[in-house]
Write an enzyme that holds these catalytic residues in place. Structure first.
Site, PDB file in Angstrom:
ATOM      1  N   GLY A  44       0.814  -1.218   0.000  1.00  0.00           N
ATOM      2  CA  GLY A  44       0.000   0.000   0.000  1.00  0.00           C
ATOM      3  C   GLY A  44       0.844   1.262   0.000  1.00  0.00           C
ATOM      4  O   GLY A  44       0.552   2.229  -0.707  1.00  0.00           O
ATOM      5  N   CYS A  45       1.900   1.250   0.791  1.00  0.00           N
ATOM      6  CA  CYS A  45       2.771   2.428   0.900  1.00  0.00           C
ATOM      7  C   CYS A  45       3.523   2.656  -0.415  1.00  0.00           C
ATOM      8  O   CYS A  45       3.754   3.799  -0.811  1.00  0.00           O
ATOM      9  CB  CYS A  45       3.734   2.269   2.065  1.00  0.00           C
ATOM     10  SG  CYS A  45       2.856   2.171   3.648  1.00  0.00           S
ATOM     11  N   THR A  46       3.885   1.590  -1.089  1.00  0.00           N
ATOM     12  CA  THR A  46       4.568   1.708  -2.373  1.00  0.00           C
ATOM     13  C   THR A  46       3.621   2.298  -3.414  1.00  0.00           C
ATOM     14  O   THR A  46       3.992   3.219  -4.150  1.00  0.00           O
ATOM     15  CB  THR A  46       5.101   0.331  -2.834  1.00  0.00           C
ATOM     16  OG1 THR A  46       6.052  -0.121  -1.871  1.00  0.00           O
ATOM     17  CG2 THR A  46       5.756   0.418  -4.192  1.00  0.00           C
TER      18      THR A  46
END
Length: 154
Positions: A44-46
């Site tokens: 998700g952060c990527t």
């Protein structure tokens, strides 16, 4: 989130990727985006970081700085930035002071176990150092575009 729209943005100074430092003082007089994410190089952060990177030319045209903030170490952030060619600063807040001041340090729950962690959230600060818009509990899909739309209304 404990912050409210129209409130003064909490002061901060943090080390960031590329040997940079980011601070409220440095950014005074121009709008900026602080987005808080749980952990570098996770799916998700990527996706979120890559979406902001993709929109960076538009943010740059509007003279708006985008800053990602997590409690990851500088080493982890540098590796993440290099792996995905992220040009905007990723700031490290291992003591969680800035993350907490901006309301992103929240009680979370997984499999019935409660713990404290970073709630994916974003804060748009205007040129006067006031909180212009808050996005708590961010869903990654379309978020960077939503932030860009809000920036264009400043």
């Amino acid at each position: 989130m404990s912050l409210t729209e129209g409130a003064a943005a909490p002061d901060f100074t943090l080390p960031a990727t590329g040997g940079r430092t980011v601070s409220l003082q440095e950014l005074k007089g121009k709008p900026f985006v602080l987005y808080f994410y749980p952990r570098a190089d996770t799916p998700g952060c990527t996706k979120e970081a890559c979406a902001f990177q993709e929109g960076l030319p538009e943010f740059d045209k509007l003279d708006v700085t985008v800053i990602g903030v997590s409690k990851d170490s500088m080493k982890a952030l540098e590796k993440f930035a290099e792996k995905y060619s992220l040009r905007f600063p990723l700031a490290s807040d291992p003591e969680v002071k800035v993350i907490d001041a901006y309301g992103a340090w929240q009680e979370k729950s997984m499999y019935g176990k409660k713990y404290m962690g970073i709630e994916r959230s974003t804060v748009l600060v205007d040129a006067h150092g006031k909180v212009a818009k808050l996005w708590p509990k961010v869903r990654v899909a379309g978020h960077a575009e939503d932030v860009l739309k809000a920036v264009k209304t400043l």
